[in-house]
Enzyme design. Structure first.
Site, short mmCIF file in Angstrom:
data_model
loop_
_atom_site.label_atom_id
_atom_site.label_comp_id
_atom_site.label_asym_id
_atom_site.label_seq_id
_atom_site.Cartn_x
_atom_site.Cartn_y
_atom_site.Cartn_z
N GLY A 9 65.95 99.55 120.80
CA GLY A 9 65.33 100.32 119.72
C GLY A 9 66.27 100.99 118.73
O GLY A 9 65.96 102.07 118.23
N THR A 10 67.39 100.32 118.38
CA THR A 10 68.23 100.95 117.35
C THR A 10 67.56 100.90 115.98
O THR A 10 67.72 101.81 115.17
CB THR A 10 69.65 100.33 117.27
N ASN A 11 66.81 99.84 115.72
CA ASN A 11 66.06 99.81 114.45
C ASN A 11 64.95 100.86 114.44
O ASN A 11 64.69 101.48 113.41
CB ASN A 11 65.49 98.41 114.19
N LEU A 86 52.47 87.90 118.59
CA LEU A 86 51.13 88.50 118.50
C LEU A 86 50.10 87.43 118.17
O LEU A 86 50.37 86.52 117.38
CB LEU A 86 51.14 89.59 117.43
N HIS A 102 64.40 90.41 111.27
CA HIS A 102 65.02 89.30 112.01
C HIS A 102 66.50 89.24 111.64
O HIS A 102 66.85 89.38 110.47
CB HIS A 102 64.31 87.99 111.64
N ASP A 134 53.31 86.43 109.31
CA ASP A 134 52.14 85.54 109.22
C ASP A 134 51.99 84.81 110.56
O ASP A 134 52.57 85.23 111.55
CB ASP A 134 52.25 84.61 108.00
N GLY A 136 53.17 82.12 111.74
CA GLY A 136 54.32 81.42 112.34
C GLY A 136 55.26 82.38 113.04
O GLY A 136 55.01 83.58 113.10
N ASP A 138 58.80 84.04 112.80
CA ASP A 138 59.85 84.31 111.82
C ASP A 138 59.64 83.55 110.52
O ASP A 138 60.60 83.13 109.86
CB ASP A 138 61.25 84.02 112.42
C1 GRF Z 1 67.39 93.26 115.89
O1 GRF Z 1 68.53 92.52 115.64
C2 GRF Z 1 66.19 92.68 115.17
O2 GRF Z 1 66.53 92.01 113.98
C3 GRF Z 1 65.66 91.68 116.16
O3 GRF Z 1 65.85 92.28 117.41
C4 GRF Z 1 66.95 93.18 117.34
C5 GRF Z 1 66.43 94.49 117.84
O4 GRF Z 1 67.46 95.42 118.06
N1 GRF Z 1 64.27 91.37 115.86
P1 GRF Z 1 67.09 96.91 118.35
O5 GRF Z 1 66.19 96.96 119.58
O6 GRF Z 1 66.39 97.46 117.15
O7 GRF Z 1 68.39 97.61 118.61
#
Ligand code: GRF
Length: 274
Positions: A9-11, A86, A102, A134, A136, A138
């Site tokens: 979960g860094t994003n 999903l 992605h 959508d 597909g 990615d």
């Molecule tokens: C990221 O590289 C994102 O692009 C991909 O999965 C990774 C998640 O990393 N979908 P984090 O859990 O947010 O650190």
């Protein structure tokens, strides 16, 4: 907003930082994970944000998630390292309000083990893509892309770290664009819809942003056309939004002073944290 995450979960963290409770544009109000031990859930709890573990049972997850999103009044769902596909009805119900990030320059390298594949192919560049989800995997309309160089000495881990650091800026920026009405999955105007099949996939987000920038300025593509200073200003805005993420590429377009100021003002709005 709700964030779906399966792992570290860094994003998610970047989104929590950018959209804390009470943020005027929107706040991350819910975090959902299919994995109970996901560190993402910890990150949410540490911020006082509701964190829910929903086990992945085919068919059930999406139904339960849908009920939860509705009960919490969620408007936007952000996938951030969510490792499940999903089901179609969920994706359809949320189309335009469901984003994913992605770690490659889509449409290149969809799927898993991206960095290994990028290195094996000796690419000079990689990057990240925020896109509307959508049916597909990615696929879906692009919202924002950011490039990073691939270095000859890179390991998959080193490349991953470089991509991640740009992701942490790109995802909040993409969400800001959407919340400000400066991004969307499809063209608004008939003029743009007519030429859409000819516009290359990777150029589309610029057209979509330019069109919405014109709207923010009280203009439309119909009114100003494509070969005017207004249109140039709108495209300048559309490109410059990614400029900083792309590592300082400078786009120069000679424009009347008044339009230059409009571009700067709209960029200021997008790049502010408020
Ligand atoms: C990221 O590289 C994102 O692009 C991909 O999965 C990774 C998640 O990393 N979908 P984090 O859990 O947010 O650190």
């Amino acid at each position: 907003m709700a964030v779906f995450a399966s792992g570290r979960g860094t994003n998610l963290q970047a989104l929590l930082d950018a959209f804390p409770p009470g943020h005027p544009l929107g706040e991350v109000a819910l975090v959902v994970s299919d994995r109970e031990e996901a560190f993402a859930l910890e990150r949410a709890r540490a911020r006082g944000v509701e964190a829910v573990h929903l086990p992945w049972r085919k068919g059930r997850f999406a139904e339960e998630a849908q009920a939860l999103l509705k009960a919490r009044g969620i408007d936007l769902v952000l996938l951030a390292g969510f490792m499940r596909i999903l089901p179609a009805p969920f994706v359809e119900a949320w189309y335009g309000r469901l984003l994913n990030i992605h770690p490659s320059l889509l449409p290149d390298y969809p799927g898993l083990h991206v960095h290994e594949r990028v290195l094996a192919a000796r690419e000079a560049f990689s990057g990240t893509t925020v896109h509307f989800v959508d049916q597909g995997v990615d696929t879906g309309p692009l919202l924002l892309q950011a490039r990073v160089p691939v270095l000859p000495t890179d390991t998959p881990e080193a490349l991953e770290a470089r991509v991640l650091s740009v992701e942490h800026r790109a995802y909040p920026l993409a969400v800001r664009l959407l919340l400000l009405g400066l991004a969307g999955p499809e063209p608004l105007s008939l003029v743009l819809r007519r030429i859409w099949p000819e516009v290359p996939y990777r150029s589309r987000p610029y057209y979509l942003r330019a069109e919405r920038a014109l709207r923010a300025w009280g203009r439309s593509v119909e009114e100003v056309g494509f070969a005017t200073d207004w249109a140039r200003a709108a495209f300048l805005f559309a490109y410059r939004v990614e400029e900083e993420l792309a590592g300082g590429v400078r786009y120069a377009v000679p424009l009347p002073r008044e339009l230059e100021e409009r571009v700067e003002a709209l960029l200021g709005r997008v790049n502010s944290r408020a």
